[in-house]
Design an enzyme around this catalytic site. Sequence first.
Site, short mmCIF file in Angstrom:
data_model
loop_
_atom_site.label_atom_id
_atom_site.label_comp_id
_atom_site.label_asym_id
_atom_site.label_seq_id
_atom_site.Cartn_x
_atom_site.Cartn_y
_atom_site.Cartn_z
N LYS A 73 -7.98 1.15 -6.43
CA LYS A 73 -6.95 1.60 -7.38
C LYS A 73 -6.57 0.45 -8.31
O LYS A 73 -6.53 -0.70 -7.88
CB LYS A 73 -5.72 2.10 -6.60
N SER A 150 0.10 9.16 -7.09
CA SER A 150 -0.39 8.40 -8.22
C SER A 150 -1.82 7.89 -8.05
O SER A 150 -2.43 7.48 -9.02
CB SER A 150 0.52 7.20 -8.46
N SER A 174 1.87 8.93 -2.53
CA SER A 174 0.85 8.78 -3.56
C SER A 174 -0.59 8.73 -3.07
O SER A 174 -1.52 8.76 -3.88
CB SER A 174 1.11 7.53 -4.41
#
Lengths: 484, 98
Positions: A73, A150, A174
């Site tokens: 990420k 997210s 997330s």
Amino acid sequence: MGYMDKSLTYIHEAILKGEVTPLELVKEALLLAKEDTNNAFEYICEKEALDAVIKLDASKKNNLLYGIPVVIKDNFSTKDIPTTGSSNILNGYVPVFSSEVVTRLEKEGAIIIAKSTMDELAMGGSGTTGHLGVTYNPWDKDKKHQVGGSSCGSAAAVSAGIVPFALGSDTGDSVRKPASFAALVGLKPTWGRISRFGLFPFATSLDHVAYFTRNVYDSAYILNILAGRDDKDASSSFNKVEDYTANLSNSIKGKKIAVIKGIIDSISDKEVVKSFNVSLSYLKAQGAEVDVVDIDVKLLKAIYPTYIIISCAEATSNNANLDGIKFGNRIEGESFEEVMVKTRTNGFSPLIKRRFVIGSFSLLKENQDELFVRAQKCRRLIVNAFNRVFEKYDAIYCPAAPSIAPLVKGSSNNLSDEYLIADNYMAFANMGGYPSITLPLGFENNMPFGGNLTAKPFQESLLLNIAQAIENGTGLKDLVAKRN
Amino acid sequence: MKEVNKEVLVTSANKLMFDMSDEEYNNLLAEFDVIISQMNLIGDIEGVDEAIPMTFPFDVTNTYLREDVATPPMDRNEALRNAKDVVDGQIRLPRVVK
């Protein structure tokens, strides 16, 4: 034959048998990443990955991650690899050090093939707010559904079969929510179990390193690598690290599982509840005791607003360093104050600015006691309520979300019980620092949904043991969306 | 609690060193109706004001001193690599005294 849609164990054995080389794996993953149509990637590390695979130390080939392509990420610092947090304010930023988790993965022989898209600075749950736009759900070839956020790009990369493992972060849900929407296993261990050094902070008291795999065994194995004390993160725990794969096949006879009534009652989708109940029957069949337990619905409804106030308030200070002076996308002005204001005004998206204003509003002198401090007090009551459940039960188990992934252009009633409870309750695990895992439960209209299991702090072995029992019952593992 | 109006939101934004457009402020004002309703859910909890604020998930007591081992610091040029305007090993900002 492709390998990227297989489990870590399968790929590892193929390397050991000489059926495939790390270089071939990296080339396969890079090709798939370049063909991605879901907007999963911020940056594809082609040169870096090919350089790294050539330098692999063959003496480490028994490591499960040796030569395995992985995705990170974009809020984890990666030395010499651009890292933006999917925010324009960090366009062009190239970290000069790597986060602890990235260092640990690389030491095991993992090869980073890409940085993944995310909701800007991890402050969103839809996967639609990053500076590169919407990230789509690989299970939906029409590209109408979110993949959630997210950690949207990491979820899309694993569920599309581009890599078998991707790193994410989880401040409210997330990783665990997108895992539900993408038929993945998403694990957020105990607060302090994995070092956060090098992870861009969003809300320090709630932030966790978390990750996606396609089965429970792989999730347990990755935890063996990532867990452990790191002197560079003062909040990282000294607690002993276990072999988290060791107890996966233990009997769950006599384990006590609590289902929270208020969460189930707030779900209107009958298919989700039906599949969830079927999974309960698997647990009971293996000897677990399952009870429906009450927690005050007022407390359940307060989880989301408590989370929003605390996270937005903490985010205002954590992101104060994004001023364009020391790093980032600086915009010139007549004074240093003007440089900062112009940089931040232009660098943050409208959504992020709104979140910051909510945080700033709750921290105003006149509001602090009534909003921020009261939210911190409410957090205590919420965690106390769940701790009381954990006094009698080994784990709490509920659907991870009230439905399949929402539409990208959908809307919701933000004051409904379903939104406030079933859609957002999982933040209780961040508030209490509990280990929590999402895993696939079923499909509706060919779109997946998942269940979520949470245990007491540092009880990851037990959590994974029960998760394995659910996976054995559903048979839902190693699921990959058909490529479009 | 302070009344939510555009002036308060501008103050809140400016404290954080950014500004928003009129449209963004108006959108946020509209959003605040829902936000305040959500925040009121916290006030409805019995005993909330008597609770002790929780700032971290659980207490962690670390009673140790790290070893006093010297490690090489990051090279200065490397540390400054991401700054946009660097002169003589320092970050240059607009002149303060004009």
